[in-house]
Write an enzyme that holds these catalytic residues in place. Sequence first.
Site, PDB file in Angstrom:
ATOM      1  CE1 TYR A  60      -3.289  -2.729  -0.033  1.00 46.44           C
ATOM      2  CE2 TYR A  60      -3.835  -2.255   2.243  1.00 46.44           C
ATOM      3  CZ  TYR A  60      -4.049  -2.978   1.087  1.00 46.44           C
ATOM      4  OH  TYR A  60      -5.029  -3.945   1.047  1.00 46.44           O
ATOM      5  N   GLY A 220     -16.152   2.753  -4.224  1.00 48.71           N
ATOM      6  CA  GLY A 220     -16.936   3.992  -4.273  1.00 48.71           C
ATOM      7  C   GLY A 220     -18.174   3.901  -5.143  1.00 48.71           C
TER       8      GLY A 220
HETATM    9  N1  NAP Z   1      -6.952  -8.040   0.340  1.00 49.57           N
HETATM   10  C1  NAP Z   1      -7.076  -7.286  -0.723  1.00 49.57           C
HETATM   11  O1  NAP Z   1      -6.739  -7.691  -1.838  1.00 49.57           O
HETATM   12  C2  NAP Z   1      -7.636  -5.906  -0.585  1.00 49.57           C
HETATM   13  C3  NAP Z   1      -7.967  -5.185  -1.744  1.00 49.57           C
HETATM   14  C4  NAP Z   1      -8.478  -3.900  -1.590  1.00 49.57           C
HETATM   15  C5  NAP Z   1      -8.647  -3.357  -0.332  1.00 49.57           C
HETATM   16  N2  NAP Z   1      -8.294  -4.063   0.786  1.00 49.57           N
HETATM   17  C6  NAP Z   1      -8.442  -3.493   2.148  1.00 49.57           C
HETATM   18  O2  NAP Z   1      -9.802  -3.137   2.355  1.00 49.57           O
HETATM   19  C7  NAP Z   1      -9.906  -1.732   2.651  1.00 49.57           C
HETATM   20  C8  NAP Z   1     -11.184  -1.207   2.045  1.00 49.57           C
HETATM   21  O3  NAP Z   1     -11.228  -1.547   0.665  1.00 49.57           O
HETATM   22  P1  NAP Z   1     -11.621  -0.512  -0.454  1.00 49.57           P
HETATM   23  O4  NAP Z   1     -10.755   0.689  -0.353  1.00 49.57           O
HETATM   24  O5  NAP Z   1     -11.690  -1.248  -1.748  1.00 49.57           O
HETATM   25  O6  NAP Z   1     -13.082  -0.115   0.091  1.00 49.57           O
HETATM   26  P2  NAP Z   1     -14.324   0.595  -0.569  1.00 49.57           P
HETATM   27  O7  NAP Z   1     -15.122   1.043   0.589  1.00 49.57           O
HETATM   28  O8  NAP Z   1     -14.978  -0.284  -1.565  1.00 49.57           O
HETATM   29  O9  NAP Z   1     -13.751   1.854  -1.362  1.00 49.57           O
HETATM   30  C9  NAP Z   1     -13.148   2.899  -0.699  1.00 49.57           C
HETATM   31  C10 NAP Z   1     -13.172   4.128  -1.611  1.00 49.57           C
HETATM   32  O10 NAP Z   1     -14.500   4.532  -1.830  1.00 49.57           O
HETATM   33  C11 NAP Z   1     -14.600   5.955  -1.720  1.00 49.57           C
HETATM   34  N3  NAP Z   1     -15.404   6.214  -0.522  1.00 49.57           N
HETATM   35  C12 NAP Z   1     -15.259   5.652   0.717  1.00 49.57           C
HETATM   36  N4  NAP Z   1     -16.191   6.107   1.561  1.00 49.57           N
HETATM   37  C13 NAP Z   1     -16.950   6.963   0.859  1.00 49.57           C
HETATM   38  C14 NAP Z   1     -18.079   7.752   1.190  1.00 49.57           C
HETATM   39  N5  NAP Z   1     -18.622   7.722   2.408  1.00 49.57           N
HETATM   40  N6  NAP Z   1     -18.626   8.527   0.209  1.00 49.57           N
HETATM   41  C15 NAP Z   1     -18.096   8.567  -1.022  1.00 49.57           C
HETATM   42  N7  NAP Z   1     -17.014   7.840  -1.398  1.00 49.57           N
HETATM   43  C16 NAP Z   1     -16.456   7.036  -0.461  1.00 49.57           C
HETATM   44  C17 NAP Z   1     -13.180   6.483  -1.590  1.00 49.57           C
HETATM   45  O11 NAP Z   1     -12.635   6.693  -2.896  1.00 49.57           O
HETATM   46  P3  NAP Z   1     -12.780   8.081  -3.725  1.00 49.57           P
HETATM   47  O12 NAP Z   1     -13.037   9.182  -2.744  1.00 49.57           O
HETATM   48  O13 NAP Z   1     -11.498   8.205  -4.447  1.00 49.57           O
HETATM   49  O14 NAP Z   1     -13.939   7.837  -4.640  1.00 49.57           O
HETATM   50  C18 NAP Z   1     -12.460   5.314  -0.970  1.00 49.57           C
HETATM   51  O15 NAP Z   1     -11.103   5.284  -1.252  1.00 49.57           O
HETATM   52  C19 NAP Z   1      -8.616  -1.122   2.094  1.00 49.57           C
HETATM   53  O16 NAP Z   1      -8.266   0.090   2.725  1.00 49.57           O
HETATM   54  C20 NAP Z   1      -7.628  -2.213   2.372  1.00 49.57           C
HETATM   55  O17 NAP Z   1      -7.205  -2.159   3.735  1.00 49.57           O
HETATM   56  C21 NAP Z   1      -7.812  -5.343   0.670  1.00 49.57           C
END
Ligand code: NAP
Length: 358
Positions: A60, A220
């Site tokens: 990350y 998102g």
């Molecule tokens: N094991 C794996 O392969 C793997 C893969 C991915 C993630 N992860 C872990 O899982 C965590 C969460 O995953 P993810 O980042 O994919 O989660 P997600 O909740 O699907 O997406 C997060 C993104 O959505 C947007 N967002 C979040 N909250 C919001 C809100 N309230 N309103 C509007 N936009 C919002 C932001 O991007 P924008 O503002 O840029 O739109 C944010 O970066 C990561 O931080 C990581 O620790 C693991």
Amino acid sequence: MPLDSYVTLGRSGLRVSPFTLGTMTFGEDLGWGASPEESKNMLAAYLDRGGNSIDTANIYTNGHSEQIIGDYFAGRPEARDRVVLGTKFFWNQYPGDPNGGGPGRKAIVRQLENSLRRLRTDHVDIYWLHNFDPVTPVEETMRALDDLVSDGKIRYVGFSDMPAWATTEAAVVARFRGWTPVVALQVEYSLLERTAEGELFPMAAALGMGVTAWGPLRSGFLSGKYGSDRSGQVDTTRTALVGAPRPEDYRVIDVLNEVAADMGVSAAAVAIAWVQGRAEIASTLIGARRMDQLEVNLTALDLLLPDDQRARLDAASTPSLNFPAANNAYMSRMAQFAGATVDGLPSVLSPLLAAPRR
Ligand SMILES: NC(=O)c1ccc[n+]([C@@H]2O[C@H](COP(=O)([O-])OP(=O)(O)OC[C@H]3O[C@@H](n4cnc5c(N)ncnc54)[C@H](OP(=O)(O)O)[C@@H]3O)[C@@H](O)[C@H]2O)c1
């Protein structure tokens, strides 16, 4: 449900919050993440609410996410002891060096040493195999991880994004060798990605693995920013893992937006509450790029989806599962327990079997 209503992770004594703080967005190195200051504020906000589970990875923001977390906890040893700190290994951060990443013994030891240095700690609580390598023998990976547990450098082992068959092989090898078990899974799971229901969820239940869900907002797409009435250009530099919503995704997104409007809450909170409300999920990984997003996402803790709204979301997002999931579900209803009552459930064939034969 507050962040301090902890649950045990799989068949283990490790207690984690219902929401784990994801930190893939910590650091501005890729051009769109949170500054170190805002990242630390998000950490503090999560911990203040009783959260105890933090997820990062060596890859990350090229190690910066780990560094920010390490800097935050460096002057707070008691806070460090209290949290369940997970990081991941796999991605090669040394171009040209074939042992710079992956799940071989040499690579694992080096990756862990580097993560510990960036995290400024002497152990991680969950060490996650991040991805699948079809080459390295599973015995090598599991024995190397077991040795690191014996060395006191890691406490628990988790698998992320792995095929069910490979996870099962690793779990069975570890069980019969008396090595550290795989106690947790990290899988992508949301209203737009439910295929883990086919193989991974039943495997986790059978083998005692706690499931944690990443991507609850599908980067998102499920946050309320999208809808078929506003499906303009998507900035895919931030959604590299998932690209842009497909036309069929908007059917699910629109229902989500309707449910959120009916309930007078944010779509993001509904999407996260839907994931966390699934019986299979121990902890949902919430991601946020800004503090205001984190605050919205944490409102999902107090959101109980009424049965009818959950049913609408279930129906709109029903996945098509790979063979043999659907076939086996049908068979277990129709044939396996024919004529018998199992766990109080009469077989649907019972009335037919009870009918007089001609
Ligand atoms: N094991 C794996 O392969 C793997 C893969 C991915 C993630 N992860 C872990 O899982 C965590 C969460 O995953 P993810 O980042 O994919 O989660 P997600 O909740 O699907 O997406 C997060 C993104 O959505 C947007 N967002 C979040 N909250 C919001 C809100 N309230 N309103 C509007 N936009 C919002 C932001 O991007 P924008 O503002 O840029 O739109 C944010 O970066 C990561 O931080 C990581 O620790 C693991």
